[in-house]
Scaffold this motif. Structure first.
Motif, mmCIF file in Angstrom:
data_model
loop_
_atom_site.group_PDB
_atom_site.id
_atom_site.type_symbol
_atom_site.label_atom_id
_atom_site.label_comp_id
_atom_site.label_asym_id
_atom_site.label_seq_id
_atom_site.Cartn_x
_atom_site.Cartn_y
_atom_site.Cartn_z
ATOM 1 N N LYS B 234 10.920 53.551 47.777
ATOM 2 C CA LYS B 234 10.001 52.797 48.003
ATOM 3 C C LYS B 234 10.256 51.325 48.117
ATOM 4 C CE LYS B 234 5.826 55.549 46.805
ATOM 5 N NZ LYS B 234 4.718 55.624 45.638
ATOM 6 N N GLU B 235 10.777 51.258 46.847
ATOM 7 C CA GLU B 235 11.179 49.796 46.452
ATOM 8 C C GLU B 235 12.357 49.105 47.609
ATOM 9 O OE1 GLU B 235 12.686 49.116 42.270
ATOM 10 O OE2 GLU B 235 14.188 48.135 43.004
ATOM 11 N N LEU B 237 12.538 49.802 50.468
ATOM 12 C CA LEU B 237 11.495 49.683 51.688
ATOM 13 C C LEU B 237 10.446 48.412 51.715
ATOM 14 C CD1 LEU B 237 11.164 53.211 53.106
ATOM 15 C CD2 LEU B 237 13.069 51.881 53.631
ATOM 16 N N THR B 238 9.926 48.421 50.633
ATOM 17 C CA THR B 238 8.902 47.470 50.630
ATOM 18 C C THR B 238 9.811 46.022 50.263
ATOM 19 O OG1 THR B 238 8.861 47.675 48.322
ATOM 20 C CG2 THR B 238 6.902 48.717 49.735
ATOM 21 N N ALA B 239 10.798 46.016 49.891
ATOM 22 C CA ALA B 239 11.499 44.933 49.515
ATOM 23 C C ALA B 239 11.957 44.261 51.129
ATOM 24 C CB ALA B 239 12.893 44.891 48.911
ATOM 25 N N ILE B 240 12.091 45.027 51.941
ATOM 26 C CA ILE B 240 12.417 44.288 53.377
ATOM 27 C C ILE B 240 11.125 44.349 54.286
ATOM 28 C CG2 ILE B 240 14.951 44.535 53.097
ATOM 29 C CD1 ILE B 240 14.655 47.038 55.394
ATOM 30 N N GLY B 241 10.251 44.460 53.589
ATOM 31 C CA GLY B 241 8.618 44.629 54.347
ATOM 32 C C GLY B 241 8.360 45.877 55.124
ATOM 33 N N LEU B 242 8.837 46.978 54.611
ATOM 34 C CA LEU B 242 8.404 47.961 55.382
ATOM 35 C C LEU B 242 7.574 48.749 54.446
ATOM 36 C CD1 LEU B 242 11.904 49.588 56.786
ATOM 37 C CD2 LEU B 242 10.148 48.368 58.045
ATOM 38 N N ARG B 243 6.501 49.471 55.210
ATOM 39 C CA ARG B 243 5.600 50.191 54.443
ATOM 40 C C ARG B 243 6.005 51.573 54.181
ATOM 41 N NH1 ARG B 243 0.640 52.831 56.292
ATOM 42 N NH2 ARG B 243 1.586 52.359 58.241
ATOM 43 N N PRO B 244 6.109 52.151 52.669
ATOM 44 C CA PRO B 244 6.436 53.424 52.846
ATOM 45 C C PRO B 244 5.278 54.634 53.276
ATOM 46 C CG PRO B 244 6.348 52.200 50.618
ATOM 47 C CD PRO B 244 5.907 51.380 51.591
ATOM 48 N N ILE B 245 5.849 55.721 53.946
ATOM 49 C CA ILE B 245 4.845 56.551 54.399
ATOM 50 C C ILE B 245 4.968 57.892 53.701
ATOM 51 C CG2 ILE B 245 4.294 57.684 56.699
ATOM 52 C CD1 ILE B 245 4.761 55.006 57.604
ATOM 53 N N ASN B 246 6.128 58.611 53.960
ATOM 54 C CA ASN B 246 6.289 59.643 53.259
ATOM 55 C C ASN B 246 7.822 59.960 52.852
ATOM 56 O OD1 ASN B 246 7.253 61.401 55.402
ATOM 57 N ND2 ASN B 246 5.210 61.660 56.017
ATOM 58 N N ASN B 247 8.355 60.770 52.135
ATOM 59 C CA ASN B 247 9.894 60.887 51.673
ATOM 60 C C ASN B 247 10.638 60.989 52.811
ATOM 61 O OD1 ASN B 247 8.915 63.566 52.080
ATOM 62 N ND2 ASN B 247 9.434 64.146 49.903
ATOM 63 N N ILE B 248 10.268 62.014 54.073
ATOM 64 C CA ILE B 248 10.966 62.194 55.211
ATOM 65 C C ILE B 248 11.118 60.991 55.862
ATOM 66 C CG2 ILE B 248 11.424 63.691 57.218
ATOM 67 C CD1 ILE B 248 11.513 65.436 54.391
ATOM 68 N N VAL B 249 10.023 60.432 56.353
ATOM 69 C CA VAL B 249 10.075 59.136 57.175
ATOM 70 C C VAL B 249 10.542 58.088 56.521
ATOM 71 C CG1 VAL B 249 8.586 57.507 58.301
ATOM 72 C CG2 VAL B 249 7.960 59.972 58.338
ATOM 73 N N ASP B 250 10.561 58.039 55.205
ATOM 74 C CA ASP B 250 11.166 56.771 54.492
ATOM 75 C C ASP B 250 12.553 57.090 54.473
ATOM 76 O OD1 ASP B 250 8.711 55.916 54.041
ATOM 77 O OD2 ASP B 250 8.614 56.335 51.864
ATOM 78 N N ILE B 251 12.979 58.334 54.477
ATOM 79 C CA ILE B 251 14.588 58.737 54.254
ATOM 80 C C ILE B 251 15.194 58.080 55.579
ATOM 81 C CG2 ILE B 251 16.333 60.231 54.288
ATOM 82 C CD1 ILE B 251 14.715 61.485 51.996
ATOM 83 N N THR B 252 14.328 58.410 56.815
ATOM 84 C CA THR B 252 15.066 58.143 58.126
ATOM 85 C C THR B 252 15.071 56.507 58.025
ATOM 86 O OG1 THR B 252 12.825 58.295 59.262
ATOM 87 C CG2 THR B 252 14.280 60.097 59.304
ATOM 88 N N ASN B 253 13.800 55.827 57.731
ATOM 89 C CA ASN B 253 14.045 54.446 57.819
ATOM 90 C C ASN B 253 15.097 53.893 56.981
ATOM 91 O OD1 ASN B 253 12.042 54.030 59.458
ATOM 92 N ND2 ASN B 253 10.367 53.974 58.049
ATOM 93 N N PHE B 254 15.435 54.376 55.863
ATOM 94 C CA PHE B 254 16.216 53.820 54.791
ATOM 95 C C PHE B 254 17.493 54.078 55.526
ATOM 96 C CE2 PHE B 254 19.504 54.882 51.594
ATOM 97 C CZ PHE B 254 19.327 53.860 50.709
ATOM 98 N N VAL B 255 17.893 55.214 55.994
ATOM 99 C CA VAL B 255 19.328 55.276 56.431
ATOM 100 C C VAL B 255 19.491 54.327 57.794
ATOM 101 C CG1 VAL B 255 20.821 56.874 57.934
ATOM 102 C CG2 VAL B 255 19.415 57.713 55.786
#
Lengths: 336, 833
Positions: B234-235, B237-255
């Protein structure tokens, strides 16, 4: 005789003293020293003077004539001074002047002319091309991919014919090289168009100045030297100039140029002022294929472009770019 | 693009490198750092505190005096606070005296409206964090009193960088770290990625449009637990202004932000049969993740299931229905390569862009497809559990660089980089570029040492091949293929400041454009001196506007009249106010006059020089551009002053006087012509008998509409013609040796006979002694008292002179008689008074 002369002198000086106009002083001069003037008449009595008295009487006559003349001249001077005094009495030098309609040259023309003068000094000559361009000269020949964002009717002004209003003056690079063999050393001031809403920092029609130098063995040192000299001539010899690597489709490597500007009361600031780069070989290829020969194969060169509106804004501290197209005399009159 | 330094330092050791140094390094390597923002505060003086009491400020309605427990065991801190969103008992961040907040803002003990305040209760934005709500940042109840706020949010520095369109490889934290490592000569720490085990996708994936989507992979992961992401994720993603959604979606955004490769996860339960990538049906409706429904057309690529339901707009955005939500247990993870042009076209047409489309349209690297998939699978299994299939593979990567750069060995088999573990492999062709050192020596002037250049290239992943002057390009660098591409790399990293300037150039002959420029600049100076302001008006004018200060077509007075089809109109104007290219300067000049008259100007004198545009013959002759000059004169001749309280009004003779002063020793002729629409008077203008312009007086009704009080005179002049005539070579003629004699003549003639008639006749007299003539008086009396109302009197003076002698009175009289007789004979109704 002597008494007669002394009497004439006395009367003459008395009448001179009474004179109060320039005209009267001439009358007096004639009445005494003229052909039939009293002193001239008295002079004719010399023939009756005994021989031994002649030198003394003659001397006396001369002295009296000189004295009267001097008195007349002095009086004249005095009257002239007085006349001058009267002629300027009542003049109020603190009143404003009469008015005359004043005009002036538009700030864009002023700054364009300054830039042109500097660049001509460096051997650049002027070139131009049409504002209504085709995609070949505006994009294809400048190595711009077909789906580049500018090649879209939402970003550029297209016509039903498929032509468009040139998005930059870089099209003149191609127009010139098509017509002319190397070496080419040109500058092309002109309008460029982008489909931007007009606001404080954007105009849909703006002014650019394009430069191109093509020859055998043009180096990146030429690019640097030319633009440093140009910008220092515009902004002052001491101005620092720096080149930041950037990307343009038609030059490689490409740079944006910043100058460090000092504004009174502020820290000096780097301000982006122009774009430039070494001509991409793809541009030469496009030119050669359009000309159907190989004149530009193996050539080297650099190109640059500078926004004149922005230059004017920096020069005169103009905050709102729209002032440059409103033509308000209250604005224009400040910058002459 | 936002870059978190905490995140970046996962791939490069940044120790000892200040943010400013780093920012300069990036900027001078072509990656402009547009903003540096401190996020969160790393200070023991900014702590988690609790509001114990809040009383109204005695002097200010909007302030409260709070008693705050900062967890320091000491007495409560009195702090005056203006926020409204908290209640007593809330935990909030509190900056104590001595703390320094972002923006170098130091907290001090002070008085607010007379009440002492020993610190500040903070909002999220005051701590450099995205504002979660308006007012104070209300912390969770279990936040530990007295702990520094940095335990809740790790301080970070966020860089906003501008990535130029040629460098899609930099659109990720790992990509940027690699670049930074190269330019700062630091160690790059690559993301550890397991090789993927591949399996042919068979019927499960069908690629209908291999042009738009040649390469697609999917991994099925069953039994995942969808829930909130762990704090570290979460940290990031939020650092670059993204909103955490759930673990799967967040992982795709992270990658995506780690490797620059867009991924998408579908809820497997929503995918019937398997995956198809196809173009959409004309008008196919699609409800995307953003809640909007988009109407697609047959050029848009969609990812659909085999029953036909669209699951995603390929590369742009997934569907609302097929997304991974709470309750999803099985997922399909997509990693694919979509054609940049196709993604760009769809994204633009739908006005829908996403982090994915941004990367695909700039060109994602095929090389990243399996890497991103493996990385995401690893993270999903670790964070969300479940079991993963092999990577199901359809199609193959394409070379995204020109064919010529792709290397092959003698047998013509492409040599490539292999990806994948096990029997099935993906081959990425090796791409090469030829750059002889002589190219570098030429461009740099020989100042860059070859060994340093080679080091720069190899730090960037570009290595020499076995062949001379040939370099192997890294698979993520889609922008490299030619010699000049490599030169750019060397020069930008080497630094332009280290290359000496050169100050030479050839002599060049003056051009036609130079001469035109000089001529026009001269006109500018003359007209400015004559009291005219140069205007610069927008070349796109209105076809029609109610606003009189907007230049419009109806006021255009071009050199020749317009026919239907002669106006050039842009296809898609920004507004009707700027839709037609100006056919003349008059429209802009009139708009400028109106604007200045509205501002109280009494002298209205303007000119403009520049390009005008029109077709001819109703559109037969196309896109004709020419340079013309427009001059407008109206209002008072001079500004009012004490010496001249009622200046006379400008008249058309003043316009002619201006023209005369621009062309001394040349002759302007006004030939009355049919007035154009909106004009009351019109004349074709000739210079030395050659057509050169058009003159008009605006009609009174148009002036009234525009709010202009005085007569408006306009002339449009052909600059090419003027230049031709006025810059023709001139020779000095000798001054007359003998005096001349003049004779006057007062002529009476019908009021409607133009002066031009007289001039024409005088010019045609064959009388050698006549050397000059001029009109010195014109008299008319509409009342008929002094002269019949239908007559006018024009008086001329004529000068007679011989080159070789002084003329006798008789000779002069004889010559004068020839002229007078000729006039009487040729001008109808002329008599002498």
């Amino acid at each position: 005789m002597k008494e007669e002369i002394l009497r004439i002198q006395e009367e003459a000086l008395a009448s001179i003293a009474k004179v109060d106009s320039m005209r009267a002083i001439e009358d007096v001069r004639v009445a005494i020293l003229g052909k039939k003037g009293t002193l001239t008449m008295a002079q004719s009595g010399m023939k009756d003077v005994p021989k031994e008295d002649k030198p003394a009487v003659g001397q006396m006559l001369n002295d009296v004539r000189r004295a009267i003349s001097t008195a007349l001249d002095e009086k004249l001077d005095q009257l002239q001074v007085e006349a001058d005094r009267q002629s300027v009495a009542g003049i109020d030098l603190t009143l404003p002047g009469r008015s005359v309609a004043v005009g002036g040259i538009h700030p864009i023309s002023i700054i364009r002319d300054e830039a042109i003068r500097v660049l001509r000094r460096m051997g650049f000559v002027l070139a131009d091309g049409p504002d209504i361009e085709d995609e070949f000269h505006c994009f294809d020949a400048l190595n711009t991919p077909t789906d580049h964002p500018a090649r879209n009717e939402k970003d550029s002004f297209y016509f039903d014919s498929g032509k468009l209003l040139r998005t930059h003056t870089s099209s003149v690079q191609i127009r010139t090289m098509e017509k002319q063999n190397p070496p080419v050393r040109i500058i092309a001031p002109g309008s460029a168009y982008r489909r931007d809403e007009i606001d404080a920092t954007h105009l849909s029609v703006f002014n650019q100045l394009e430069g191109l130098y093509v020859d055998k063995d043009v180096t990146i040192g030429d690019l640097k030297g030319t633009l440093e000299y140009f910008l220092q001539a515009l902004f002052g010899q001491e101005t620092e100039v720096r080149f930041r690597p950037h990307f343009f489709p038609f030059t490689e490597p490409s740079f944006e140029i910043d100058v460090k500007l000092k504004v009174a009361g502020c820290e000096p600031k780097w301000v982006e002022i122009a774009g430039c780069g070494m001509v991409d070989p793809a541009v030469f290829e496009a030119v050669d294929s359009s000309r159907g020969n190989k004149e530009y194969e193996g050539m080297t060169g650099f190109a640059f472009g500078i926004g004149l509106d922005r230059l004017a804004m920096i020069r005169w501290g103009i905050r709102d770019i729209r002032a440059l197209i409103e033509n308000d005399v209250r604005f224009l009159s400040q910058l002459q | 693009m936002k870059i978190s330094l905490n995140w970046l330092s996962q791939y490069i050791d940044l120790s000892g490198l200040s943010v400013d140094e780093m920012s300069d390094m990036l900027t001078f390597a072509g990656i402009e750092v547009e903003d540096i923002r401190q996020q969160g505060v790393d200070s023991p003086l900014v702590v988690i505190a609790q509001v114990k009491a809040a009383e109204k400020h005695p002097q200010a309605d909007r302030l409260k005096v709070c008693q705050v427990d900062a967890g320091d065991g000491g007495p409560l801190h009195q702090i005056v606070c203006g926020a409204q969103n908290y209640k007593v008992g809330d935990k909030v961040p509190c900056a104590l005296p001595g703390a320094i907040l972002p923006g170098n803002f130091e907290i001090k003990v002070g008085k607010l409206r007379g009440v002492e305040s020993c610190g500040m209760l903070c909002s999220a934005s005051e701590l450099g964090l995205p504002d979660k709500e308006h007012g104070l940042w209300i912390l969770p109840e279990d936040a530990k009193l007295g702990e520094p706020i940095s335990t809740m949010v790790k301080p970070d520095t966020i860089l906003e960088v501008e990535i130029t369109p040629n460098r899609p490889d930099l659109l990720s934290h790992s990509g940027l770290a690699f670049e930074l490592a190269a330019i700062s000569e630091r160690q790059f720490k690559p993301v550890p990625i397991e090789g993927a085990v591949l399996e042919e996708a068979g019927d499960f994936i069908r690629l209908d449009q291999t042009e738009l989507n040649p390469y697609y992979t999917a991994v099925k992961i069953n039994g995942v637990k969808v829930q909130d992401s762990p704090e570290w994720l979460k940290e990031r993603l939020t650092a670059i202004g993204l909103r955490p959604i759930n673990n799967i979606v967040d992982i795709t955004n992270f990658v995506l932000h780690e490797l620059g490769a867009p991924l998408h996860a579908f809820d497997a339960a929503k995918v019937k049969g398997g995956i198809v990538t196809r173009t959409a049906y004309e008008g196919e409706e699609f409800k995307a993740l953003d809640g909007q429904t988009y109407s697609l057309n047959c050029t848009d690529l969609v990812v659909a299931d085999q029953e036909g339901t669209p699951l995603a707009i390929a590369g742009v955005m997934g569907g609302e229905d097929s997304g991974v939500k709470e309750g999803t247990t099985d997922i399909i993870l997509e990693s694919a390569w979509f054609n940049p042009s196709s993604v760009r076209a769809t994204s633009r047409r739908l006005a829908l862009s996403s982090d994915s489309s941004y990367r695909f349209e700039r060109g994602a690297s095929c090389w990243n497809v399996l890497r991103a998939s493996s990385r995401a699978v690893e993270l999903i299994l670790e964070i969300a559990g479940g079991t993963a299939s092999k990577v199901l593979l359809a199609g193959a990567p394409v070379a995204t660089v020109p064919e010529a750069a792709v290397s092959s060995d003698e047998e013509g088999i492409v040599v490539g980089i292999e990806q994948g573990k096990g029997p099935l492999k993906v081959i990425h062709p090796i791409v090469q570029a030829v750059m002889p050192w002589s190219d570098l020596d030429q461009m740099s002037g020989g100042v860059i040492p070859h060994d340093e250049a080679q080091r720069i290239l190899s730090d960037l992943g570009i290595d020499p091949s076995d062949e001379a002057d040939t370099w192997i390009l890294p698979p993520w660098r889609l922008d490299l293929s030619r010699s000049c591409d490599l030169l750019e790399e060397i020069i930008r990293v080497y630094g332009l400041e280290r290359i000496p300037s050169r100050y030479t150039g050839p002599f060049m002959p003056e051009s036609v454009v130079d001469r035109a420029y000089n001529f026009q600049m001269g006109l500018r100076r003359q007209l400015a001196a004559l009291g005219f302001y140069e205007t610069q008006t927008i070349k796109l004018i209105a076809s029609e506007s109610m606003d009189a200060t907007i230049a419009q077509v109806k006021d255009a007075m071009p050199l020749r009249p317009l026919m239907d089809g002669d106006l050039i109109k842009v296809a898609l104007p920004l507004s009707e106010d700027h839709s037609v290219l100006r056919p003349s300067h008059s429209s802009g000049l009139i708009a400028a006059a109106v604007r200045n008259a509205n501002q109280g100007a009494s002298v209205l004198r303007f000119f403009e020089i520049g390009r005008v545009f029109r077709n001819t013959g109703g559109g037969k002759g196309k896109d004709i551009e020419s340079d013309t000059m427009g001059i407008l004169i109206s209002g008072d001749m001079n500004p009012r002053s004490w010496a001249d309280s009622k200046p006379r009004k400008a008249s058309f003779e003043d316009m002619i006087a201006v023209l005369d002063s621009l062309a001394p020793n040349h002759k302007w002729t006004m030939t009355p012509a049919k007035a154009r629409p909106e004009s009351a008077l019109g004349a074709d203008v000739q210079l030395d008998g050659k057509p050169c312009g058009y003159f008009a007086r605006l009609s009174l009704s148009r002036c009234r509409e525009l709010g202009l009080k005085d007569a408006v005179y306009i002339v449009e002049l052909d600059l090419r013609k003027m230049q031709e005539i006025l810059t023709a070579p001139v020779k000095a003629s000798e001054l007359p040796q003998f005096p001349g004699s003049s004779r006057d003549a007062a002529m009476e003639l019908p009021v409607n006979v133009a002066n031009a008639e007289i001039v024409k006749v005088i010019d045609s007299v064959k009388e050698k002694l006549l050397v000059d003539y001029s009109c010195f008086d014109v008299f008319m009396d509409p009342t008929g008292e002094k002269m019949p109302a239908d007559k006018k009197s024009i008086a001329y003076t004529f000068m007679y002179r011989a080159k070789d002698r002084t003329l006798t009175a008789a000779e002069v009289d004889a010559a004068h008689k020839v002229v007078l007789d000729h006039l009487v004979a040729k001008v109808k109704g002329l008599s002498y008074r």
